[in-house]
Design an enzyme around this catalytic site. Structure first.
Site, PDB file in Angstrom:
ATOM      1  N   HIS A   1      -2.687  22.489 -13.145  1.00  0.00           N
ATOM      2  CA  HIS A   1      -2.998  22.057 -14.509  1.00  0.00           C
ATOM      3  C   HIS A   1      -3.620  20.660 -14.522  1.00  0.00           C
ATOM      4  CE1 HIS A   1      -0.282  25.295 -16.126  1.00  0.00           C
ATOM      5  NE2 HIS A   1       0.345  25.062 -15.002  1.00  0.00           N
TER       6      HIS A   1
ATOM      7  N   GLU B   1     -22.666  19.203 -10.309  1.00  0.00           N
ATOM      8  CA  GLU B   1     -22.845  19.718 -11.662  1.00  0.00           C
ATOM      9  C   GLU B   1     -23.767  20.932 -11.662  1.00  0.00           C
ATOM     10  OE1 GLU B   1     -23.018  16.084 -14.570  1.00  0.00           O
ATOM     11  OE2 GLU B   1     -23.675  15.429 -12.572  1.00  0.00           O
TER      12      GLU B   1
ATOM     13  N   TYR C   1     -35.494  57.902 -12.337  1.00  0.00           N
ATOM     14  CA  TYR C   1     -36.047  56.555 -12.448  1.00  0.00           C
ATOM     15  C   TYR C   1     -36.482  56.269 -13.878  1.00  0.00           C
ATOM     16  CZ  TYR C   1     -38.773  52.386 -11.772  1.00  0.00           C
ATOM     17  OH  TYR C   1     -39.250  51.099 -11.876  1.00  0.00           O
TER      18      TYR C   1
ATOM     19  N   SER D   1     -29.024   6.890 -12.656  1.00  0.00           N
ATOM     20  CA  SER D   1     -29.454   7.071 -14.029  1.00  0.00           C
ATOM     21  C   SER D   1     -30.728   6.270 -14.239  1.00  0.00           C
ATOM     22  CB  SER D   1     -28.362   6.552 -14.965  1.00  0.00           C
ATOM     23  OG  SER D   1     -28.916   6.219 -16.223  1.00  0.00           O
TER      24      SER D   1
ATOM     25  N   LYS E   1     -25.008   3.576 -12.175  1.00  0.00           N
ATOM     26  CA  LYS E   1     -24.493   4.938 -12.065  1.00  0.00           C
ATOM     27  C   LYS E   1     -24.696   5.567 -10.678  1.00  0.00           C
ATOM     28  CE  LYS E   1     -22.950   7.241 -14.745  1.00  0.00           C
ATOM     29  NZ  LYS E   1     -23.570   8.145 -15.702  1.00  0.00           N
TER      30      LYS E   1
END
Lengths: 481, 481, 481, 481
Positions: free
Chosen positions: C168, C303, C330, C290, C296
């Site tokens: 968790h 991601e 087909y 960035s 940054k």
């Protein structure tokens, strides 16, 4: 797998024995009946039947007395059977149930109401009516989330609570906690608006009177009927009316978007309430522990909120794939629409209530939040200050980047450099562009204050935004009365 | 798998080297760059930059001459690079491309425009602008399908063409061919309305000026900027603005619904143009043959239309699953939004054009359609006539069912009984309720005429519906001028 | 939307003009042609054609010389056209391209090869061959991730690096960093096994020789042909063979599961490399910055890995929805299979390479990891020790819970209590059950050591698990030579 | 929406009150509890607990008598509670239910069993055990469909029943009806094999003994435990074991493929039983009528079979999207796995049973099937005959295409030309290549006979294929005893 031992109900006499001989296969009958879930449409189906009885009466096809007896019987069915215990009935579907109950009560008068209509137009009408109520109910739930967020935002704004704004889950720039809360509120406000369009679409056109597919053969006033049932108009084409489920898919889309918004808020809360971020504590009433690990505080609400967005997406996918390439007219495939819509509604409502309770009860530790801010969080502010002196932004950016790298490599392992705490000498060592004029007053508050265009995190802007949200809450509260 | 030998582009200098040392891994750089598809946003990004330059000028942050030079350079980039050849550039993304091109042309003046904005607010704005054009373009395509269907409906209504209406792909009741065409037209009209809402949502709020996430530090007039770029207002919250993709998912939903409608029309055409149904012949220009079987005429357009609805659903699913549980603020995951939106647009546009051409050119053989009608198609009409004599509908239904079964079992294998062709004697033998008063004039035309409530298939109603559609076409045509 | 200005190719003469008059509509022709993507099957199609030529030769339908000329011409086409530039050709699809190129080179001999086969069996065979190569290629990529993780695990195990295990996203129990790495490795090992099944399924049965749908009319030896093309056997039923895409959906499923595993590893890395968790630093070559914020360091690889799992799910959804309810034989809808399969492959390969590079280069700061451990992390170990004294586990759990609450409420705000640092007196104050025998030596190392059953995080077990993975890596490395 | 008036159950004491004060919010408690569906795992959880008790006994942590009492109590719980009435219990989940029932029966002995294990490893183990039974159950259902199809194929092969083979839903070539049936059988045979792999994957590794995530602290023999519960081995990594749901997604994939196969068979039956195709009559026991139209015979089974494939896809999508980007270790999101798996199983089983009954009872009208054959169905056979004379296939194809066009344009509107019925003179008029040698004996039987390669529709090949399927049925029947 004999583990699921619900016995199949005994098939009751279906309405459609026309050209079919013999009893249906019991397993098949159980497989295709829908009463276990479409019983949820009973309130709508009763209203529909009452309106239909009156329409037949106005058309001279039922006498006044029979209309009245039908109305009374329908009201009695509602009193007797609602709330529905779906496990009880043996009928095939909710329409058969209503017809059977009417017949039990009124004999031939009850059997006479099924004229000029079909289950095809009835179920489409019932589900539209249901959706027309479910959409504003979800909109109210979205509003509840907005209210919870605005409530917290108010306190945090007054307290001047700051925490890091993230991009790529890396600290990016400081923001007001209230600004973060209002970001999520903005998303839920869009949901309320989207759900209003969903309601409008559901109630735009009333299928009743389309019969099986070619239009009702009885001379009723469909415009009056539509109006009585809460629709804007009767449907324009009977074939389209019985097989159009755009409104249901539109509801699933709106529910899905709401669920996505909830899942994003939930993800933020999972992160912020982790030990590592650590500045949010979820309320005990919305937290669970572990059966094995006594020290745990688990954000189950938030995790389920994440998962339910996937669940609603699955429902959307299922209905979309079902509708694709269906021939025109009613096809039994459409029966799958109801479970999808009901489950999406229940999932979203469950999430919205639990999450609103969680937001209302959460406690933000402003000290820990501020302690967790990176010392480099003012890098962009610094670059902007350089740019304001006339340096092209790309050069300002490069100068700050060099400074950050120099500070980082020179820092002790356990002490992070803090741009807001450097002495003029330290600045000078980092480069001639870092003049006192540029670096003086390089504080979080100054950085916030500079983001003063509409929608920015400057306290004045956030206060305006909060006021706007509060006004909207007041307006929508009025709208409900 | 060396079968796909496109060489990776050499990494160009990215804009973000701030704290990163050394060159990016070339394979990684290629993996994460978006120019191959976001180049499609170049027209939007050029307009955005021009507006930004003017906004900086109005805020006193650029002098008039520099604004003018930037405007000229941006116009020149458009002239030089549009239409975009995505394979050409080596830049990371469209924003880097524009900044690089400006810098090539104007040196430091070009580098100066990237102040107070971020790729985060730029890409959100660009994609909203693009969607704001794509939605009405698709609405026009939906209108094109309505026009094609209405054109055919007009001819078929004049010719009184009848074919079977289906439920469950079983012949149910007779309908006018024009009624069928208008059923599909109704669905595409809803698409046009839905896409207008999508446009409105895309252009409701302008993210530009949100910068990376906390709002722009420069004092520009965001309301004027939003207006200039075609938006209703600036976005209300900067964190929300850079990570909100509701408008993109809403576009995918609307495209998906349009694609579903096209797939259902396509499925009808596949069936109707099969040898077995056989009353529709697709135009040669939209038909393919077989490379092996010389006699084939294949409805490839329609089959692809079916498949594209699944494809667009896949795009919706992908974006929905991407957005779920994203933390707030910009995350690189959002980069996947563009290919989804572009591909859904292209798929729908391809389908709509090909299908409109197919509808316009198809030929309906009214004789074959009528020859294919079941002799039992008037069973519901007969039951209704019995009900009109006062028999409860359920009894009327049962009487007709008995008659149908009796006729069927007595019929010769190669000759189907026809309810409209029975003699009074034959009727008498089927039951006392089938009096001449009930059975006389039991014809297709009589059955059609009785479906005379709004939305029904009675010729008068269909004529009204067609007139309404033609009016809408005229109105929407005007709206475009 | 005139923004995508690729001109449609001029339609070339298709192979199927049999019963169609006039030229196809150019927009429709462009819409339905597949060369832009199925050109990727050229290597497979060339091998297929060469095998077919030899099969016709063995059946006495082509003479030896013509077979030889066809083989040479096919080889020449490969030399000339590979790697394929899809933008080049104007043909409808890869099969038409091959036939056209053969005809250009050999005239009637080239035209003669298209006998007894159809595009239906050819494309099914080509795509199976391609999948039969793509699946092991992805398995090698999965192996690459296992190798990268095992490499890091080795170092971390030697260094005794500990960090928190989470449930968790709350700290749950201490684990060896190597144990965490091997958890992800285990998932990728399953991928390698699953992909081996996918390869086996793809190459289980060879459709070639099924012709359009009823089986080839020429007397070739299909068993020999299947073997020559790398298949286990010829397909058992010609109708099934041309429309079965189970293998393609199975590939998408396996790719999807791999992508999910990558996304979960990526999510861990996003968290661990955030400032808040903070003990992992991603390599510069796989990190971006960035364009606005100079400080940054963004985990874009991770991601995108998250997003690609959603993308591959979208591809799976699209193909699944396409296959549903297709009539047998087909249908053109099947044409959509290829882009789905190719894109899933490219997405997974891109993710796997970038993520393997990231894992290899990441640096774990063992000190920061240990410093981040919660002082309550030994709560379960303590409960277990109490249970070992004979207390029912539920009572042990309750006692520890009470202790944790007491410590927490008594602690200074800035100092978290640490179970491993309490004095015997402090223990005594918490309850009589916390005897020195129970609480002595309550250390991370003791807790780890007690998890000594198979699969547990005890160092000895992790060393065994690592050895097992290294053995597997050695075995699979051999298998590839 | 007060229409769903199931009262929420009163929260019972959860197992995890460790660090949480006060009662959970009732609505939240109801939202997050899983007993209403995970009660279905009770048989598995009882077996698991009995095995765990014995394992603790063997490790010396429970005495022999307590083990025995636990075994007896678990058996008693099964006798008392199975089949489960999920509405009954108030507990949070099935594990809490078992622990509560044990405690009611045995007091502290019952409370002692929850040592060294966690709900995390228990639920993963239970669901694997359940899947390990569900997969072969579905495989048996697939086998039932194969048996039904093979039974019909046998009769149709003996009767020499022919009907059109389709591509693009256009008549392509004649095929044996038995060949069509075996095409679908082939797909279901693949399902049986795929489900065997799913079972193997589910039972490959036993999570029990992984505890919450780091491995059990008690010294049990996990290898023996795994074997006793029917697994091949204990899981290799505890973190992976508690959060791996590959087996569940793999089950959903296999169920989805089975559902797709059923939907394609269903689609064929919808078409073939339509009035237009018309050669198949579905059995009355699996047919429904219309409540409005007395003559209707609706293929509801088949339509629902189509829709359920979409439903199972939705379940796959939901679980896939849930798993994506989850951090490692157990997260509550995983709770959604069970409803997905159960519903997919129920949907597939319902479809398989109803469809098998439908196939067994359907009647094929061989005369109508043959009467519906296109007169051009032998076009490919004719082209092949021309090619056999030495004409390049492309020229043969063109010659036949010309002939077809000439015949079509010369035909009376109501009489379709039939290639098998032309006189030598008529052939001569169509072109010099149509010599008597080429056109003599151009019959359906000759065309079928020529498709004599493996997998073709020649009667001899179909007989072999049927024999192979029957052998497989016999083998798999044996395997079950």
């Amino acid at each position: 797998m004999n583990d699921d031992a619900r016995p199949a109900p005994t098939p009751t006499e279906p309405l459609w024995k026309g050209r079919i001989t013999g009893a249906p296969d019991p397993e098949f009958f159980a497989f295709q009946r829908s009463l276990p879930y479409d019983a949820r449409l009973l309130p709508q189906d009763l209203r529909l039947n009452a309106a239909w009885a009156r329409a037949l009466g106005q058309a001279g096809l039922l006498n006044r007395e029979d209309v009245s007896r039908l109305e009374d019987a329908l009201a009695d069915i509602g009193r007797t059977l609602l709330p529905v215990d779906a496990a009880r009935g043996d009928e095939e579907d909710v329409h058969t149930l209503v017809e059977a109950e009417l017949t039990r009560r009124l004999g031939d008068v009850g059997r006479g109401i099924h004229r000029g209509k079909s289950r095809n137009d009835q179920v489409a009408t019932d589900l539209r009516m249901w959706t027309g109520e479910a959409a504003p109910a979800l909109a109210r739930d979205a509003r509840g989330l907005v209210a919870a967020l605005a409530g917290q935002a108010k306190g945090w704004l007054e307290g001047g609570v700051i925490f890091p704004g993230y991009t790529h889950l890396q600290q990016a720039e400081p923001v007001l906690a209230a600004h973060w809360a209002l970001a999520h509120a903005e998303a839920f406000r869009r949901d309320a608006r989207r759900l209003a369009q969903v309601k409008e679409a559901a109630l735009a056109s009333c299928p009743l009177g389309s019969a099986a597919l070619s239009g009702t053969p009885v001379a009723i006033d469909r415009a009056a009927l539509a109006k009585e049932l809460g629709f804007a108009a009767p449907s324009a084409n009977s074939i389209d009316a019985v097989s159009d489920r755009d409104f249901a898919l539109g509801f699933l889309h709106a529910a899905h978007v709401l669920a996505i918004h909830a899942s994003r808020l939930a993800e933020d809360l999972v992160l912020f309430s982790s030990r590592e971020f650590g500045w949010v504590r979820l309320p005990d009433a919305f937290t669970t522990g572990s059966s094995a690990m006594p020290q745990k505080r688990n954000p189950d609400v938030c995790e389920l909120a994440r998962a339910k967005a996937a669940r609603v997406l699955g429902r959307y996918t299922a209905l979309g794939a079902t509708l694709r390439a269906l021939p025109s007219g009613y096809n039994k495939d459409l029966q799958e629409d109801k479970e999808a819509v009901f489950d999406a509604f229940d999932s979203c409502q469950g999430v919205a209530h639990a999450l609103a309770g969680t937001v209302k009860g959460l406690v933000l530790d402003a000290g820990r939040a501020r302690a967790g801010l990176s010392g480099f969080l003012l890098a962009t502010e610094l670059a902007e200050r350089l740019a304001a002196t006339g340096l092209p932004f790309r050069d300002a950016y490069a100068a700050v980047a060099r400074a950050v790298q120099a500070l980082e490599s020179g820092a002790a392992a356990d002490r992070e450099p803090d741009l807001s705490a450097l002495t003029p000498e330290a600045w000078r060592a980092l480069g001639p562009e870092f003049t006192p004029k540029v670096t003086a007053g390089l504080t979080l508050d100054a950085a916030l204050a500079r983001r003063a265009a509409t929608g920015g995190t400057a306290p004045a802007r956030v206060a305006e935004a909060l006021a706007d949200v509060e006004l909207w809450l007041a307006d929508t509260a009025k709208a409900r009365t």
